[in-house]
Design a protein around this motif. Sequence first.
Motif, PDB file in Angstrom:
ATOM      1  N   HIS A 174      25.297  34.240  64.203  1.00  0.00           N
ATOM      2  CA  HIS A 174      25.005  35.598  63.720  1.00  0.00           C
ATOM      3  C   HIS A 174      23.999  36.300  64.618  1.00  0.00           C
ATOM      4  CE1 HIS A 174      26.354  34.101  59.526  1.00  0.00           C
ATOM      5  NE2 HIS A 174      27.379  34.515  60.238  1.00  0.00           N
ATOM      6  N   ALA A 175      22.954  35.584  65.061  1.00  0.00           N
ATOM      7  CA  ALA A 175      21.953  36.178  65.956  1.00  0.00           C
ATOM      8  C   ALA A 175      22.564  36.563  67.295  1.00  0.00           C
ATOM      9  CB  ALA A 175      20.785  35.219  66.164  1.00  0.00           C
ATOM     10  N   ASP A 176      23.640  35.852  67.662  1.00  0.00           N
ATOM     11  CA  ASP A 176      24.334  36.127  68.925  1.00  0.00           C
ATOM     12  C   ASP A 176      25.392  37.217  68.751  1.00  0.00           C
ATOM     13  OD1 ASP A 176      24.967  35.877  71.595  1.00  0.00           O
ATOM     14  OD2 ASP A 176      25.445  33.757  71.509  1.00  0.00           O
ATOM     15  N   GLY A 177      25.485  37.782  67.544  1.00  0.00           N
ATOM     16  CA  GLY A 177      26.394  38.901  67.312  1.00  0.00           C
ATOM     17  C   GLY A 177      27.803  38.510  66.902  1.00  0.00           C
ATOM     18  N   PHE A 178      28.008  37.255  66.505  1.00  0.00           N
ATOM     19  CA  PHE A 178      29.343  36.792  66.127  1.00  0.00           C
ATOM     20  C   PHE A 178      29.473  36.657  64.614  1.00  0.00           C
ATOM     21  CE2 PHE A 178      28.629  35.186  70.446  1.00  0.00           C
ATOM     22  CZ  PHE A 178      29.668  35.843  71.084  1.00  0.00           C
ATOM     23  N   ARG A 179      30.718  36.726  64.143  1.00  0.00           N
ATOM     24  CA  ARG A 179      30.995  36.611  62.701  1.00  0.00           C
ATOM     25  C   ARG A 179      30.604  35.252  62.158  1.00  0.00           C
ATOM     26  NH1 ARG A 179      35.820  38.838  64.574  1.00  0.00           N
ATOM     27  NH2 ARG A 179      36.713  36.771  64.506  1.00  0.00           N
ATOM     28  N   ASP A 180      30.924  34.205  62.954  1.00  0.00           N
ATOM     29  CA  ASP A 180      30.685  32.847  62.478  1.00  0.00           C
ATOM     30  C   ASP A 180      30.609  31.888  63.662  1.00  0.00           C
ATOM     31  OD1 ASP A 180      33.369  32.403  63.271  1.00  0.00           O
ATOM     32  OD2 ASP A 180      34.108  32.742  61.241  1.00  0.00           O
ATOM     33  N   LEU A 181      30.335  30.636  63.358  1.00  0.00           N
ATOM     34  CA  LEU A 181      30.178  29.611  64.375  1.00  0.00           C
ATOM     35  C   LEU A 181      31.469  29.388  65.161  1.00  0.00           C
ATOM     36  CD1 LEU A 181      28.242  27.586  65.633  1.00  0.00           C
ATOM     37  CD2 LEU A 181      28.849  25.973  63.809  1.00  0.00           C
ATOM     38  N   ALA A 182      32.619  29.479  64.496  1.00  0.00           N
ATOM     39  CA  ALA A 182      33.898  29.288  65.187  1.00  0.00           C
ATOM     40  C   ALA A 182      34.084  30.341  66.280  1.00  0.00           C
ATOM     41  CB  ALA A 182      35.054  29.342  64.185  1.00  0.00           C
ATOM     42  N   GLU A 183      33.711  31.594  65.976  1.00  0.00           N
ATOM     43  CA  GLU A 183      33.841  32.650  66.989  1.00  0.00           C
ATOM     44  C   GLU A 183      32.893  32.388  68.163  1.00  0.00           C
ATOM     45  OE1 GLU A 183      34.041  37.496  67.437  1.00  0.00           O
ATOM     46  OE2 GLU A 183      32.858  36.678  65.787  1.00  0.00           O
ATOM     47  N   LEU A 184      31.667  31.938  67.880  1.00  0.00           N
ATOM     48  CA  LEU A 184      30.733  31.606  68.953  1.00  0.00           C
ATOM     49  C   LEU A 184      31.309  30.500  69.825  1.00  0.00           C
ATOM     50  CD1 LEU A 184      28.073  31.638  70.517  1.00  0.00           C
ATOM     51  CD2 LEU A 184      27.059  30.268  68.670  1.00  0.00           C
ATOM     52  N   HIS A 185      31.841  29.460  69.225  1.00  0.00           N
ATOM     53  CA  HIS A 185      32.437  28.361  69.999  1.00  0.00           C
ATOM     54  C   HIS A 185      33.595  28.874  70.862  1.00  0.00           C
ATOM     55  CE1 HIS A 185      30.646  24.449  68.529  1.00  0.00           C
ATOM     56  NE2 HIS A 185      30.034  25.357  67.787  1.00  0.00           N
ATOM     57  N   ASP A 186      34.433  29.749  70.307  1.00  0.00           N
ATOM     58  CA  ASP A 186      35.546  30.321  71.078  1.00  0.00           C
ATOM     59  C   ASP A 186      35.034  31.070  72.299  1.00  0.00           C
ATOM     60  OD1 ASP A 186      37.449  29.306  69.356  1.00  0.00           O
ATOM     61  OD2 ASP A 186      37.734  31.198  68.268  1.00  0.00           O
ATOM     62  N   ARG A 187      33.988  31.898  72.113  1.00  0.00           N
ATOM     63  CA  ARG A 187      33.442  32.685  73.227  1.00  0.00           C
ATOM     64  C   ARG A 187      32.771  31.783  74.264  1.00  0.00           C
ATOM     65  NH1 ARG A 187      35.870  37.062  74.345  1.00  0.00           N
ATOM     66  NH2 ARG A 187      34.032  37.851  75.394  1.00  0.00           N
ATOM     67  N   LEU A 188      32.117  30.721  73.802  1.00  0.00           N
ATOM     68  CA  LEU A 188      31.524  29.789  74.765  1.00  0.00           C
ATOM     69  C   LEU A 188      32.598  29.152  75.632  1.00  0.00           C
ATOM     70  CD1 LEU A 188      28.726  28.043  72.667  1.00  0.00           C
ATOM     71  CD2 LEU A 188      28.430  29.617  74.600  1.00  0.00           C
ATOM     72  N   ARG A 189      33.715  28.761  75.021  1.00  0.00           N
ATOM     73  CA  ARG A 189      34.821  28.175  75.800  1.00  0.00           C
ATOM     74  C   ARG A 189      35.434  29.212  76.741  1.00  0.00           C
ATOM     75  NH1 ARG A 189      35.466  25.390  70.970  1.00  0.00           N
ATOM     76  NH2 ARG A 189      36.941  26.911  70.167  1.00  0.00           N
ATOM     77  N   PHE A 190      35.430  30.489  76.351  1.00  0.00           N
ATOM     78  CA  PHE A 190      35.930  31.562  77.214  1.00  0.00           C
ATOM     79  C   PHE A 190      35.027  31.716  78.448  1.00  0.00           C
ATOM     80  CE2 PHE A 190      35.569  36.066  78.458  1.00  0.00           C
ATOM     81  CZ  PHE A 190      36.859  36.309  78.898  1.00  0.00           C
ATOM     82  N   HIS A 191      33.713  31.784  78.215  1.00  0.00           N
ATOM     83  CA  HIS A 191      32.770  31.995  79.311  1.00  0.00           C
ATOM     84  C   HIS A 191      32.535  30.727  80.129  1.00  0.00           C
ATOM     85  CE1 HIS A 191      31.804  36.063  78.148  1.00  0.00           C
ATOM     86  NE2 HIS A 191      31.469  35.678  76.927  1.00  0.00           N
ATOM     87  N   TYR A 192      32.595  29.566  79.479  1.00  0.00           N
ATOM     88  CA  TYR A 192      32.326  28.279  80.128  1.00  0.00           C
ATOM     89  C   TYR A 192      33.459  27.306  79.774  1.00  0.00           C
ATOM     90  CZ  TYR A 192      27.640  30.394  79.913  1.00  0.00           C
ATOM     91  OH  TYR A 192      26.566  31.242  79.985  1.00  0.00           O
ATOM     92  N   PRO A 193      34.601  27.406  80.450  1.00  0.00           N
ATOM     93  CA  PRO A 193      35.789  26.611  80.067  1.00  0.00           C
ATOM     94  C   PRO A 193      35.562  25.094  79.998  1.00  0.00           C
ATOM     95  CG  PRO A 193      36.376  28.272  81.691  1.00  0.00           C
ATOM     96  CD  PRO A 193      34.877  28.297  81.571  1.00  0.00           C
ATOM     97  N   ARG A 194      34.616  24.573  80.739  1.00  0.00           N
ATOM     98  CA  ARG A 194      34.404  23.113  80.764  1.00  0.00           C
ATOM     99  C   ARG A 194      33.304  22.652  79.806  1.00  0.00           C
ATOM    100  NH1 ARG A 194      36.813  20.622  85.420  1.00  0.00           N
ATOM    101  NH2 ARG A 194      37.749  22.215  86.736  1.00  0.00           N
ATOM    102  N   ILE A 195      32.781  23.536  78.982  1.00  0.00           N
ATOM    103  CA  ILE A 195      31.684  23.165  78.082  1.00  0.00           C
ATOM    104  C   ILE A 195      32.198  22.237  76.977  1.00  0.00           C
ATOM    105  CG2 ILE A 195      31.861  25.078  76.434  1.00  0.00           C
ATOM    106  CD1 ILE A 195      28.746  25.278  76.652  1.00  0.00           C
ATOM    107  N   GLY A 196      31.375  21.247  76.628  1.00  0.00           N
ATOM    108  CA  GLY A 196      31.731  20.299  75.575  1.00  0.00           C
ATOM    109  C   GLY A 196      30.663  20.256  74.493  1.00  0.00           C
TER     110      GLY A 196
END
Length: 115
Positions: free
Chosen positions: A79-101
Amino acid sequence: MDGTTSSQPSTAPQSLHFHPDYLDAVRAGQKTTTVRFRDPVETGPVSLVFELSDEVALPGVVTQITVKKVAELSESDAHADGFRDLAELHDRLRFHYPRIGLNDTITIVHFRLAK
């Protein structure tokens, strides 16, 4: 001369680069953090740079740095990062950093616009 050099601290603020999709949320105060992977950031003055055709840079301040694993991110982090939920944050992290685990260490950068 003894061969040693002294480095002067830079007076230019550090820069944080953002996808242009986040500009409105930052301006509105809806996005007050950004999650970074392998992108060192320090507290203090910062230029918030949005990569548009005409680059937009807003003066800001990094107020806090929090280090944790991707798996430790919470709904409140999202939420602090401007996303609806944790799933959306995880999706955006994978978009910006495809190899992140899930076990990778990330940095949560808390910032505000400069007054």
